[in-house]
Design an enzyme around this catalytic site. Sequence first.
Site, short mmCIF file in Angstrom:
data_model
loop_
_atom_site.label_atom_id
_atom_site.label_comp_id
_atom_site.label_asym_id
_atom_site.label_seq_id
_atom_site.Cartn_x
_atom_site.Cartn_y
_atom_site.Cartn_z
N SER A 158 -12.31 -4.75 -6.18
CA SER A 158 -12.29 -5.56 -4.97
C SER A 158 -13.52 -5.01 -4.11
O SER A 158 -13.98 -4.02 -4.34
CB SER A 158 -10.83 -4.93 -4.17
OG SER A 158 -11.06 -5.28 -2.82
N TYR A 178 -5.89 1.96 -1.39
CA TYR A 178 -6.27 0.98 -2.31
C TYR A 178 -7.76 0.80 -2.44
O TYR A 178 -8.17 0.68 -3.69
CB TYR A 178 -5.70 -0.40 -1.26
CG TYR A 178 -6.26 -1.76 -2.02
CD1 TYR A 178 -5.43 -2.50 -3.11
CD2 TYR A 178 -7.34 -2.49 -1.62
CE1 TYR A 178 -6.00 -3.71 -3.62
CE2 TYR A 178 -7.72 -3.68 -1.97
CZ TYR A 178 -7.06 -4.05 -3.23
OH TYR A 178 -7.24 -5.31 -3.77
P1 NAP Z 1 -1.13 -12.18 -5.78
O1 NAP Z 1 -1.41 -13.59 -5.38
O2 NAP Z 1 -0.06 -11.36 -4.93
O3 NAP Z 1 -0.76 -12.07 -7.10
C1 NAP Z 1 -0.38 -10.93 -7.85
C2 NAP Z 1 0.11 -10.90 -9.04
O4 NAP Z 1 -0.02 -9.58 -10.08
C3 NAP Z 1 1.35 -11.75 -9.62
O5 NAP Z 1 1.35 -12.55 -10.71
C4 NAP Z 1 2.30 -10.50 -9.67
O6 NAP Z 1 3.25 -10.64 -10.27
C5 NAP Z 1 1.35 -9.58 -10.41
N1 NAP Z 1 1.72 -8.16 -10.40
C6 NAP Z 1 1.71 -7.19 -9.57
N2 NAP Z 1 1.96 -6.03 -9.80
C7 NAP Z 1 2.30 -6.04 -11.19
C8 NAP Z 1 2.72 -5.41 -12.23
N3 NAP Z 1 3.08 -3.96 -11.98
N4 NAP Z 1 2.68 -5.75 -13.29
C9 NAP Z 1 2.53 -6.92 -13.92
N5 NAP Z 1 2.24 -7.76 -12.88
C10 NAP Z 1 2.07 -7.49 -11.77
O7 NAP Z 1 -2.40 -11.36 -5.80
P2 NAP Z 1 -4.12 -12.02 -6.02
O8 NAP Z 1 -4.81 -11.82 -4.67
O9 NAP Z 1 -4.31 -12.80 -6.86
O10 NAP Z 1 -4.85 -10.44 -6.50
C11 NAP Z 1 -4.86 -10.09 -7.92
C12 NAP Z 1 -6.05 -9.17 -8.01
O11 NAP Z 1 -6.90 -9.35 -7.14
C13 NAP Z 1 -5.40 -7.66 -7.53
O12 NAP Z 1 -5.67 -6.68 -8.43
C14 NAP Z 1 -5.99 -7.58 -6.10
O13 NAP Z 1 -6.07 -6.10 -6.06
C15 NAP Z 1 -7.43 -8.33 -6.30
N6 NAP Z 1 -7.78 -8.74 -5.11
C16 NAP Z 1 -7.59 -9.54 -4.46
C17 NAP Z 1 -8.09 -9.86 -3.13
C18 NAP Z 1 -7.40 -10.81 -2.22
O14 NAP Z 1 -8.09 -10.93 -1.10
N7 NAP Z 1 -6.52 -11.72 -2.62
C19 NAP Z 1 -9.29 -9.48 -2.94
C20 NAP Z 1 -9.96 -8.42 -3.55
C21 NAP Z 1 -9.22 -8.10 -4.70
P3 NAP Z 1 4.84 -11.34 -9.48
O15 NAP Z 1 4.55 -12.52 -9.11
O16 NAP Z 1 6.04 -11.23 -10.58
O17 NAP Z 1 5.01 -10.29 -8.40
#
Ligand code: NAP
Length: 248
Positions: free
Chosen positions: A143, A157
């Site tokens: 991130s 985080y």
């Molecule tokens: P999201 O839409 O909330 O999706 C999260 C995904 O992770 C879902 O499929 C969830 O499964 C799964 N998950 C969470 N905890 C888990 C675990 N312990 N074991 C297996 N699966 C798990 O999030 P996103 O925005 O796509 O984020 C994905 C990655 O990008 C993360 O690592 C986050 O830190 C990083 N990121 C995101 C942003 C942003 O602005 N969105 C920015 C920087 C970095 P369920 O649906 O079953 O809960």
Amino acid sequence: MEKVILITGGSRGIGAATAVLAAREGYRICINYLSDHQAAERTCAQVRELGAQVMSVQADASDEDQIIGMFSRIDAEFGPITALVNNAGTVAQASRVEEMSEFRLLRMMKTNVVGPMLCAKHALLRMSPRYGGKGGGIVNVSSAASRLGSAGEYVDYAASKGAVDSFTIGLARELAGEGIRVNAVRPGYIRTDFHALSGDPHRVSKLEPGIPMGRGGVAEEVAEAIIWLLSEKASYATGTFIDLAGGK
Ligand code: NAP
């Protein structure tokens, strides 16, 4: 060589967008998720429509027993993975450090740091020539928070993603001679459901004025970089980062 990809947290957001692009690149795809079965099924259906083979596995990607079970299922149905996207991650309610409990900190580090390290361990046991593998690629989803620190929001985080960055560099160098490339993407403010976890689903819209490009990103813009890093087009890239943060 058959291309087999495991995307942790592949059911929604950045992981789901990566699964769709992976389908177009000819991968067999394993979508891992924690609890939202319906979202996983929706993404599987989307991927199947593109003609790709896909399976979904419910498993906590930070629990080694469950990780072992997940890899065994992939071995049996698709063969050993050639690509791992360590995407599953979590964040907690925006707070100052003095308000953070030990439980919260341990959970953050387990999900965002220990989980990706364990998944990488079981991936390299299949990819490394030391264990009969033929190489592969790993992309860690870090991130922009690892550079920015997230003061007043979630320093825990940000610190967990800082650990992911160090892990990316170290593992890349450890595996560089074994045909396994390890890289990371560092998304900024991306429009997914992730922000609801910190208590503000409208966070990206509110923060847009502070982003040099003037807008939040979308999951597909991150997925493109992930798939590129895994591809042969990135054959000389290892231990590197792609920042996808609109200039932030
Ligand atoms: P999201 O839409 O909330 O999706 C999260 C995904 O992770 C879902 O499929 C969830 O499964 C799964 N998950 C969470 N905890 C888990 C675990 N312990 N074991 C297996 N699966 C798990 O999030 P996103 O925005 O796509 O984020 C994905 C990655 O990008 C993360 O690592 C986050 O830190 C990083 N990121 C995101 C942003 C942003 O602005 N969105 C920015 C920087 C970095 P369920 O649906 O079953 O809960």
